[in-house]
Design a protein around this motif. Sequence first.
Motif, PDB file in Angstrom:
ATOM      1  N   SER A  44       2.273  -2.595   5.445  1.00  0.00           N
ATOM      2  CA  SER A  44       2.008  -3.347   4.542  1.00  0.00           C
ATOM      3  C   SER A  44       1.073  -4.512   5.044  1.00  0.00           C
ATOM      4  CB  SER A  44       2.370  -3.282   3.024  1.00  0.00           C
ATOM      5  OG  SER A  44       2.593  -2.150   2.571  1.00  0.00           O
ATOM      6  N   TYR A  45       0.771  -5.481   4.230  1.00  0.00           N
ATOM      7  CA  TYR A  45       0.035  -6.023   4.806  1.00  0.00           C
ATOM      8  C   TYR A  45      -0.260  -7.968   3.491  1.00  0.00           C
ATOM      9  CZ  TYR A  45      -2.413  -2.659   7.586  1.00  0.00           C
ATOM     10  OH  TYR A  45      -2.222  -1.216   8.334  1.00  0.00           O
ATOM     11  N   SER A 104      10.649   0.677  -1.481  1.00  0.00           N
ATOM     12  CA  SER A 104      10.024   1.736  -0.858  1.00  0.00           C
ATOM     13  C   SER A 104       9.395   3.197  -2.061  1.00  0.00           C
ATOM     14  CB  SER A 104      10.841   1.707   0.310  1.00  0.00           C
ATOM     15  OG  SER A 104      10.574   1.092   1.449  1.00  0.00           O
ATOM     16  N   TYR A 105       8.527   3.630  -1.216  1.00  0.00           N
ATOM     17  CA  TYR A 105       8.919   5.303  -1.658  1.00  0.00           C
ATOM     18  C   TYR A 105       9.615   6.252  -2.132  1.00  0.00           C
ATOM     19  CZ  TYR A 105       5.979   9.456  -3.659  1.00  0.00           C
ATOM     20  OH  TYR A 105       5.226  10.662  -3.449  1.00  0.00           O
ATOM     21  N   TYR A 161       1.014  -0.863  -0.223  1.00  0.00           N
ATOM     22  CA  TYR A 161      -0.058   0.328   0.137  1.00  0.00           C
ATOM     23  C   TYR A 161       0.824   1.477  -0.089  1.00  0.00           C
ATOM     24  CZ  TYR A 161      -3.423  -3.377   1.217  1.00  0.00           C
ATOM     25  OH  TYR A 161      -4.883  -3.813   1.222  1.00  0.00           O
ATOM     26  N   SER A 162       0.638   2.015  -0.933  1.00  0.00           N
ATOM     27  CA  SER A 162       1.301   3.340  -1.365  1.00  0.00           C
ATOM     28  C   SER A 162       0.481   4.469  -1.795  1.00  0.00           C
ATOM     29  CB  SER A 162       3.007   2.678  -1.745  1.00  0.00           C
ATOM     30  OG  SER A 162       2.655   2.389  -3.050  1.00  0.00           O
ATOM     31  N   LEU A 168       5.790   0.782   0.761  1.00  0.00           N
ATOM     32  CA  LEU A 168       6.057  -0.249   0.171  1.00  0.00           C
ATOM     33  C   LEU A 168       5.682   0.217  -1.462  1.00  0.00           C
ATOM     34  CD1 LEU A 168       6.493  -3.608   1.465  1.00  0.00           C
ATOM     35  CD2 LEU A 168       8.364  -1.774   0.999  1.00  0.00           C
ATOM     36  N   VAL A 169       5.958   0.318  -2.199  1.00  0.00           N
ATOM     37  CA  VAL A 169       5.516   1.220  -3.308  1.00  0.00           C
ATOM     38  C   VAL A 169       5.546  -0.372  -4.583  1.00  0.00           C
ATOM     39  CG1 VAL A 169       5.652   1.825  -6.403  1.00  0.00           C
ATOM     40  CG2 VAL A 169       5.626   2.971  -3.585  1.00  0.00           C
TER      41      VAL A 169
END
Length: 631
Positions: free
Chosen positions: A203-204, A241-242, A187-188, A224-225
């Motif tokens: 994130s999951y 990561s972003y 999720y980002s 996290l992208v």
Amino acid sequence: MEIVYVYVKKRSEFGRPCYFSDRPAELHADLLPDAALAATFLARDPCDVGAQCAPDVSEHEVNTERFESESRGINHVEGGWPKDVNPQEMEQTIRFRKKVEKDENYMNTIMQLGTLMEHSIKQNNAIDIYQEYFEEEDEEDEEEVTDAKEQPAAKTINVFRDPNEVKRTASSLSWHPDGNHKLAVAYSCLEFQRAPKDMSFDSYIWDIENPNRPELTLKPVSPLVSLEYNPKDSHILLGGSYNGQIAYWDTRKGGQPVEMSAIEHSHRDPVYKVIWLQSKTGTDAFSTSTDGQVLWWDIRKMSEPTERLVLDLSRKENLENALTAVSLEFEPTMPTKFMVGTEQGLVVSCNRKAKTPAEKIVCTYSGHHGPIYALQRNPFFPKYFLTVADWTARIWSEDIKESSIMWTKYHMAYLMDGCWSPVRPSVFFTVKMDGTLDAWDFLFKRNDPTLSVKVCDEALCSLRVQDNGRLLACGSQLGTATLLEISPGLCTMQRNEKTLATAMAEREAKREKILEARQREMRLKERSRSEQSKEDESRELDGEVTTEDLVARAEKDFFQIVEAELKKMEKDKEDEKVGWKMCCKLLDQNHTLNLTVVSLAELRSTSLFWHHLVGQVSMVTLDLNELRWSH
């Protein structure tokens, strides 16, 4: 007066059905009329009374509390030893076993259990309790359904929502490699400088059977992208990561990252794609970002990348001129080749084993008008690959660089992701910004999708198909991961499908090769013409004009002048005819017409017949018998 009637029933008869029987009527109370009350009533005639036999009821709705389940495990260790025996000491355990084996009670118990176990083993050998009796019939039914060409369909199995209040985009999805019973979602927020301050970075990992609560929470230092499971070790995940850093997790050690790359040796932009490489150790991976770099990593040493490539087409390794990458492709069957999709609409084909960095960039494929969000080789025919960008999805052949061999129509909504089916060579999937999932089968239809499903109202940004091809996950802009099950027709290999798909791809590739050769020939002709004209101009400027060129030019000018004179003579003859006709019209009834005063302007406006004599004629006399000109 209160009437009370008590029904008596034994407690043992509670819950049993009621049995009715006929019996005479019984009088429990007798209410006699009261004459004193009659004076207070007024008779009403006529009187209509409506009675409803059904009772009045009301409807109420109550939403129960959401049930949340949690999976927990217990590790069983060797136990059952007395307190005075240490199970870690080999001598004590051996001594205790010998003591127990000599006990008569122990021997009797083992003899009894042995008889029961022998009976169970014989029974199990005679009857297979796990045998599926109707398996053959199910397979026949599936074949019949497939042969009958059932309508393709998809149904929603589960929905996994971002548990945080501030919703983020589900930018990447990854299936668990063993059994595909877990789904990792990154999720980002990819809107630059628009992320809220209280936005979560988590994130999951979800269990597909439990959408209420994630199984594990990954806690990176930056959103996290991209996220990817290690195909060789299902406990290891690699994430981009972003802020450009690369990190990996071991699910056995919790949600904190085990190790991260140093920020000074990482990417400078968000890491849009990470892929595990095929290696003996299973620890090698590489990543790409919009900073124009491709970096190779070994998770055993994350301090700096093992290798670096700058996507500069000029081969000068200038980071300022590098193409910005958003997608990456690596096929294990081609360990030296990889492909990069860029924001400029180009696909860059690279060779990792080249001797110099400049030789690593082999060629480019151009044909899109926007960023290439998805890039994947066909799992059955790696020579052909799929790209998803702008408003179309295109299928390419490695041999043809000028144009794709097949493509979809231009959609109204932007395409955000796509991938091939892992079980059917002619099927691929795409998702769009209007929340629609499209399934394409180019053997069945090429202009329109075989199946189009409206998954949600928001934009779909990510897509990933399970290895068996039956389940498909879509990630949306608001953090919703939707799990869909597609019909057997789209995930079952058809008869001769590989042969037909190969034939069609080769036919389209051959057609594009012919068109490409024709265009190349036309370009060569145009180039030769332009070079010839440039040579002529240079000769004129340098004064190096030969005698033959002068003669040819003179002949050309001469014939042009002759043609112009001939056209002029024909025009004069036509004007003369018009003038004679106008003279005949000017004759009156007395057969005599005298023009004594003729001005220059009147002559020009009266007749085209006289325009070549203007300035010479002073008087004209027209007679029926003679036409006399006086100068």
